[in-house]
Design an enzyme around this catalytic site. Sequence first.
Site, PDB file in Angstrom:
ATOM      1  N   CYS A  28      41.052 -23.217  19.805  1.00  0.00           N
ATOM      2  CA  CYS A  28      40.091 -24.253  19.421  1.00  0.00           C
ATOM      3  C   CYS A  28      38.677 -23.675  19.341  1.00  0.00           C
ATOM      4  CB  CYS A  28      40.186 -25.454  20.359  1.00  0.00           C
ATOM      5  SG  CYS A  28      39.446 -26.953  19.660  1.00  0.00           S
ATOM      6  N   HIS A  83      45.906 -26.770  20.360  1.00  0.00           N
ATOM      7  CA  HIS A  83      45.936 -26.485  21.790  1.00  0.00           C
ATOM      8  C   HIS A  83      47.372 -26.260  22.273  1.00  0.00           C
ATOM      9  CE1 HIS A  83      41.755 -27.260  23.204  1.00  0.00           C
ATOM     10  NE2 HIS A  83      41.681 -27.847  22.020  1.00  0.00           N
ATOM     11  N   GLU A 136      48.375 -24.791  24.840  1.00  0.00           N
ATOM     12  CA  GLU A 136      48.503 -24.913  26.302  1.00  0.00           C
ATOM     13  C   GLU A 136      48.916 -26.311  26.734  1.00  0.00           C
ATOM     14  OE1 GLU A 136      44.320 -26.391  25.640  1.00  0.00           O
ATOM     15  OE2 GLU A 136      45.674 -24.930  24.727  1.00  0.00           O
TER      16      GLU A 136
END
Length: 246
Positions: free
Chosen positions: A126, A226, A228
Amino acid sequence: MKALRYSVPMKSSAKPLIAISGIYRAPHPCSAWKYNEFSLNEAYVNQFEKSGAVPCILPYLREENIEDQIAPFSAILIPGGMDFNSTCYHEEKKTYCEAPDPLMDNYQLALIKTAHKMGKWLFGICRGFQGINIAFGGSLYQDITMERPGSLFHSRKDCPYCPAHKVTIEKDSLLYKIFGKTEIEVNSLHHQGIKTLGKGLRPTAVSEDGIIEAIEAERIIGVQWHPEALDSPFFDYLVETLLKNA
């Protein structure tokens, strides 16, 4: 009488060390503590540790100390966060951008350039993806909705774990090796995006409206979404394939 010498056995580890840039935060307004803090979303730490790496948070240092700071690490991750100041890519700040943090901007851009010069692996997520582009001379849409009318809504912050749109992946890319397919669904929490691509970077994934969603170069991979926050093979591939087999 001879002095006794004691040696402490050092445990060797094949686990790669990952440096993750921390976020500079002021203390709580009600706190008497005068010092700022460095923090990090634990999702990055959890993903790297689960994948077999040892993540560490980097505090901001002066540029002349960054090379020594990151020397022990196998890779550097620039994580998500607030907007880069548009002056970093030579544009005036628009009213729809967040307040800038010059300290964080200057440190992370210097970190990216230093890590690349040292031949370290660079990962960007990001904001970090956008920072890599800026560090290589690229620019950003300060707000996709305002500057690219008709584009998808990329700022799906109400559900960071939900698929927001699809991206198309180039077959000849690291990203394709990670996912094994040319189309995946991703989450989307950004309002800015790459406008002019940085020198030497290659776009390897785009969204349905043509916004660049991934970039690669030698020892560089960055994504706009994202991973994660998703059940994704992304971190396993970074650690097992790129770092442990380096």
